[in-house]
Write an enzyme that holds these catalytic residues in place. Structure first.
Site, PDB file in Angstrom:
ATOM      1  CB  CYS A   2       4.916 -41.305 -11.432  1.00 17.97           C
ATOM      2  SG  CYS A   2       5.629 -42.640 -10.486  1.00 17.97           S
ATOM      3  CE1 TYR A  20       7.672 -39.522 -16.360  1.00 17.12           C
ATOM      4  CE2 TYR A  20       9.623 -39.920 -17.709  1.00 17.12           C
ATOM      5  CZ  TYR A  20       8.683 -40.359 -16.793  1.00 17.12           C
ATOM      6  OH  TYR A  20       8.743 -41.629 -16.309  1.00 17.12           O
ATOM      7  CE  LYS A  78      -3.732  -0.369   2.585  1.00 20.42           C
ATOM      8  NZ  LYS A  78      -4.360  -0.541   3.909  1.00 20.42           N
ATOM      9  NE  ARG A 130      -5.351   3.539   3.802  1.00 22.37           N
ATOM     10  CZ  ARG A 130      -5.442   3.663   2.485  1.00 22.37           C
ATOM     11  NH1 ARG A 130      -4.808   4.667   1.864  1.00 22.37           N
ATOM     12  NH2 ARG A 130      -6.121   2.791   1.782  1.00 22.37           N
ATOM     13  N   GLY A 142      -8.235  -6.755   4.522  1.00 19.38           N
ATOM     14  CA  GLY A 142      -9.121  -6.755   5.680  1.00 19.38           C
ATOM     15  C   GLY A 142      -8.598  -7.524   6.875  1.00 19.38           C
ATOM     16  NE  ARG A 202      -6.233  -4.736  -2.873  1.00 14.52           N
ATOM     17  CZ  ARG A 202      -6.844  -4.635  -1.696  1.00 14.52           C
ATOM     18  NH1 ARG A 202      -6.162  -4.336  -0.619  1.00 14.52           N
ATOM     19  NH2 ARG A 202      -8.139  -4.826  -1.587  1.00 14.52           N
ATOM     20  CG  MET A 216      -2.856  -6.933   9.445  1.00 15.35           C
ATOM     21  SD  MET A 216      -1.182  -6.513   9.050  1.00 15.35           S
ATOM     22  CE  MET A 216      -1.331  -6.025   7.370  1.00 15.35           C
ATOM     23  CG  HIS A 219     -14.645 -10.356   4.532  1.00 10.31           C
ATOM     24  ND1 HIS A 219     -15.086 -11.593   4.964  1.00 10.31           N
ATOM     25  CD2 HIS A 219     -13.328 -10.309   4.804  1.00 10.31           C
ATOM     26  CE1 HIS A 219     -14.077 -12.239   5.491  1.00 10.31           C
ATOM     27  NE2 HIS A 219     -12.995 -11.491   5.418  1.00 10.31           N
ATOM     28  CB  SER A 248       9.399 -43.627 -12.903  1.00 10.86           C
ATOM     29  OG  SER A 248       8.310 -42.856 -12.460  1.00 10.86           O
TER      30      SER A 248
END
Ligand code: ADP
Ligand code: MG
Ligand code: MG
Length: 889
Positions: free
Chosen positions: A837, A857, A23, A93, A102, A337, A104, A453, A769
């Site tokens: 995998c 992969y 901010k 702020r 929201g 933001r 803090m 909110h 693998s």
């Protein structure tokens, strides 16, 4: 030189975002590019950290710097904090590096007291406004700083409204506000055990402390854990002169997104409230107006807002979420933001920013969070289903969900823990409800807009949400809601569609997700960058087809045990297991063989020459037999009811075999290649089925690229034996069928010993693998089911482990073994194919890790393939970018 704890918004030397918070950094940036930002300064996150280091006191040099900055602010605005005639008012702020909307605290209108409020009333010639501002200040300050529950103040207001018969607070007069202020101060005395501080400097420093404290409030801590934000960063504090959206009907406040955060549509999107102050919009107390109607009410301001939004988006090259306030027809920008958005919006925005030549394709690929894609791979309501909604609200976050109605966040959490699917229904949500939103399938509120909110939080989590559903009359006391004369009680099932805002009674059929054109395009851009393959785990032709549809380059794991589990085959498998003689066993295997061959033919055909890794049987045999407890019950019953029956005989025999195969530690027992070692005929049957299938499919002119995988090897001799077994069959069937084919034989690396002796094992393997699920179990010595059920959550919550190692690969431990396995394997065979995998193959951090090790992969479930493709591309781009940086230095 003293440390610089305070930066003015227009200070020439730029503070970093780490110091100023998001901010603060953006307020400074907007000031620098000439936008109308009320002047102020930022106290750094470093001050917050010193505050905590020294036992929650502001460092003295920071205090001096704040006083100096305040002087500069007073000079610039020509007002003085606490001045009796023309007071400077400020907001205090919070603002951390990562936006935590929201979570803090913030206090507005600071600097008002009994004296300055009179000055303000006279100066503005608007006593109503002045006293309203003062009572707001007392209310917020008492809540945030003195921890007096807001409920006490709201009850006062409620009583007044009732007494006077007012519908809205704008009807309350100046005199009545003065009364309220008196009552508010009594509330403070009673509940805070101190009087409300009149000295503005006391007010200021007390609030700065409280904002620092709010960094560690419960909901902020929970939010950080959910979003993996480290706790040591601290928050900055911004002190900014106030502008007033509550000065009358030429004033207002609102939130604007430069593009639609839900769909991504390129159109200014937002909401505002006339004659209101900042918090009113997000709090969801009144349902606000859409931005478009500002055009009628204040055309000049509307145009100015559009221009500013455009400018900000071009400046930051991304969709912005902007807070603005209009004071008597003048526009002020209070925050910008990078806007939070749904996955759908993230993709659309990234693709369109490329088309608008604002960013390039690489940047677009980096813009979308792979984890977020899960949202798009969620279910939708079947479009063929006739929709008869009960009612509808605002479509605040897309996706469909079914669950039991619940009205309380704690209860939602409790039920979800017991495996229930719930939908949280509330008049509105506050940050204290966040655990309930997490636990629920979806959230519905009767008040509040698209920026309330509930909407913001749900979108961030990718959960469905409907807001502002005003036809919903919620009765919290009797735990039910009604829509006209339909009453829905707690525990009743509803289905909601967050993409349309509709609410339905009962459960409704859903369909599987598909990839949009934009999604496919972004994934194609991703594939253009990627230097690592993405395969899928698929055990049947349907999954194989899904894998190809989602862009997999092959199958990395085809588990053959699922072919055994089929209801029609289980009796044959049981026959095989129960057979007493080799002859009997071979007979059973002969019956299974054509079925397995059929399965393989279909999968091979589906894969059309893409590589496919087939793993020979892995789980212990008792998994194919009935449950011991169930059998015991059956046997006992039969002994009483039918003691001489054939059925009893059979069940007793089965029970004997089950007991024989019972293991005290099945995870470490007779499974994997150990089965093939003791019962070679089982692996032989599987090999025959595979090779016959290959030659049959070859004969149809379709290539098969097969890789046969031996599971759970810990010593090279196991692999040597099993390899010989497979090769013998392979060559034999080549001759029998007069068909030539190639195949690879490799192994899973899933025990520590295999990883540590990978050089020897590689002599017998064409590929590795890494089975990181078993490797995690065996490295930690955890059995996954027990760990996740009993203690792992405790470990993660108490930061004994940074995360669940079955979800995100433990790079320090298990990862070392993987790294060693790759290196030693390649030392023996430089061209050894390596892959991973298991679940980790679809998780972005683990994918990055595999990329860094140079694996060929990753393989994951078909639905995670898009996520893995994006993550693999991001890993490639980041490594390219790093190389470039190294070249320049
Ligand atoms: P959050 O981080 O919770 O959004 P903010 O610090 O942004 O908290 O402030 C809460 C609300 O107060 C926002 O709507 C904001 O626009 C408004 N606000 C903050 N500072 C001022 C100010 N100086 N003048 C007018 N409104 C303000
Ligand atoms: Mg804000
Ligand atoms: Mg395994």
């Amino acid at each position: 030189m003293d440390k610089n704890f305070v930066f003015m918004f227009d200070q020439p030397e730029k503070g970093s975002k780490e110091l100023l918070g998001g901010k603060g950094a953006n307020l400074a940036e907007m000031t620098r590019i000439g936008l109308p930002v009320p002047y102020g300064f930022t106290i750094t996150t470093a001050a917050c950290n010193s505050y905590y280091d020294t036992g929650q006191v502001i460092p003295p040099e920071a205090e001096l710097q704040v006083l100096k900055a305040l002087k500069l602010l007073e000079e610039k605005t020509g007002k003085k904090l606490g001045d009796a005639a023309d007071p400077l008012l400020v907001s205090v702020r919070s603002g951390a590096v990562h936006s935590m909307p929201g979570m803090m605290d913030t206090v507005l209108n600071l600097g008002l007291n009994d004296e300055s409020v009179q000055g303000m009333a006279e100066l503005t010639n608007n006593p109503r406004f002045a006293y309203d501002s003062y009572r707001r200040f007392i209310q917020m300050f008492s809540d945030v700083v003195l921890h007096v529950d807001n409920f006490h103040f709201e009850r006062q207001l409620e009583e007044l409204r009732e007494e006077k018969g007012y519908d809205s607070d704008t009807e309350i007069t100046a005199e009545e506000w003065q009364q309220v202020i008196g009552n508010f101060k009594d509330i403070v005395k009673k509940h805070a055990k101190r009087s409300f501080p009149e000295d503005p400097k006391d007010q200021l420093f007390l609030t700065i402390n409280a904002v620092f404290d709010s960094w560690n409030n419960q909901r902020a801590v929970l939010y950080r854990r959910l979003h993996q934000i480290p706790g040591h960063l601290g928050t900055a504090v911004n002190i900014q002169s106030m502008v007033f959206g509550n000065m009358g009907n030429d004033s207002g406040t609102g939130v604007a997104f430069t593009r639609n955060p839900s769909t991504g549509e390129s159109k200014l999107y937002g909401e505002y409230l006339m004659n209101a102050q900042g918090e009113d919009v997000v709090a969801g107390i009144r349902t606000p107006q859409p931005i478009a109607s500002l055009q009628k009410e204040m055309p000049t301001v509307h145009q100015q807002l559009i221009d500013t939004c455009q400018l900000l988006e071009n400046h930051y090259k991304d969709m912005q979420d902007i807070e603005f306030t209009v004071e008597r027809g003048n526009l002020f920008i209070l925050q910008t933001r990078t806007g939070k958005r749904t996955a759908q919006a993230a993709i659309k925005i990234a693709v369109e920013l490329v088309k608008e030549e604002i960013i390039d394709k690489q940047e677009a690929v980096l813009r979308v969070d792979p984890d977020q894609l899960n949202q798009l791979l969620h279910h939708r309501i079947d479009p063929d289903h006739k929709r008869t909604p009960l009612t509808s609200g605002l479509p605040a976050s897309p996706g469909a969900a079914t669950g039991q109605v619940i009205f309380d966040a704690d209860e939602a959490e409790e039920l979800a823990k017991n495996g229930k699917r719930v939908i949280l229904v509330r008049p509105e949500t506050t940050p204290d409800d966040i655990h309930g939103i997490v636990a629920s399938q979806a959230t519905v509120t009767s008040r509040g807009g698209m920026t309330s909110h509930a909407a913001v939080v749900a979108r961030g989590m990718g959960k469905a949400c409907i807001c502002g559903c005003e036809s919903l009359k919620i009765h919290l006391n009797s735990k039910q809601f009604s829509v006209e004369d339909v009453v829905i009680k707690q525990g009743d099932t509803i289905t909601i569609d967050g993409s349309t805002g509709e609410i339905f009674l009962g459960e409704i059929p859903m369909i599987e997700p598909q990839l949009s054109d934009e999604f496919q395009l972004l994934l194609r851009w991703a594939d253009e960058q990627t230097k690592m393959g993405v395969r899928a785990n698929a055990d049947n032709p349907q999954d194989a087809a899904k894998a190809l549809e989602f862009g997999a380059g092959g199958i990395g794991l085809c588990r053959t045990e699922h072919m055994f589990m089929d209801a029609g085959r289980i009796p044959l498998v049981q026959d095989m297991i129960l057979s007493e003689t080799n002859q009997e066993r071979n007979h059973a295997l002969d019956k299974l063989l054509p079925m397995q061959q059929q399965d393989f033919e279909e999968i091979f055909k589906t894969m059309q020459g893409y590589p496919i890794t087939v793993r020979l049987l892995d789980p212990p045999l008792h998994e194919f037999l009935p449950d011991k407890e169930d059998l015991l019950v059956d046997v006992t019953k039969l002994q009483i009811t039918d003691p001489s029956s054939k059925e009893l005989n059979e069940k007793q025999e089965l029970l004997r075999k089950v007991r024989l195969l019972e293991e005290s530690n099945p995870m470490l027992g007779h499974r994997g290649c150990r089965l093939g070692m003791i019962h070679p005929e089982i692996y032989e049957m599987q090999a025959k089925a595979i090779f016959h299938a290959i030659s049959a499919v070859n004969k149809k002119g379709i290539q098969v690229n097969s890789e046969i995988m031996i599971p759970l090897v810990s010593h090279v001799n196991e692999l040597k034996n099993m390899r010989q077994l497979v090769v013998n069959i392979g060559e034999q069937i080549k001759e029998e069928t007069e068909e030539d084919y190639n195949y690879l034989i490799g192994t899973m690396i899933e025990t520590p010993r295999a990883a540590l002796t990978a050089d020897r094992i590689a002599q017998e393997a064409d590929f590795f693998s890494f089975g990181t699920n078993d490797l995690t179990q065996t490295t930690f010595g955890f059995s996954r089911d027990d760990a996740e059920g009993k203690f792992l959550q405790h470990y993660v919550e108490n930061e004994v482990l940074p995360s669940n190692p079955f979800v995100s690969l433990d790079q320090d431990g298990v990862g070392k073994l993987v790294e060693n396995g790759v290196k030693m394997g390649r030392a023996t065979k430089p061209a050894l194919k390596t892959g991973i995998c298991g679940e980790h193959g679809g998780e972005k951090k683990s994918i990055q890790f595999c990329f860094d090790l140079g694996m060929d992969y990753v393989s994951c479930s078909p639905f995670r393939v898009p996520t893995a493709r994006l993550a693999a591309a991001q890993a490639t781009i980041r490594s390219k970018q790093k190389e470039q940086v190294l070249q320049y230095n």
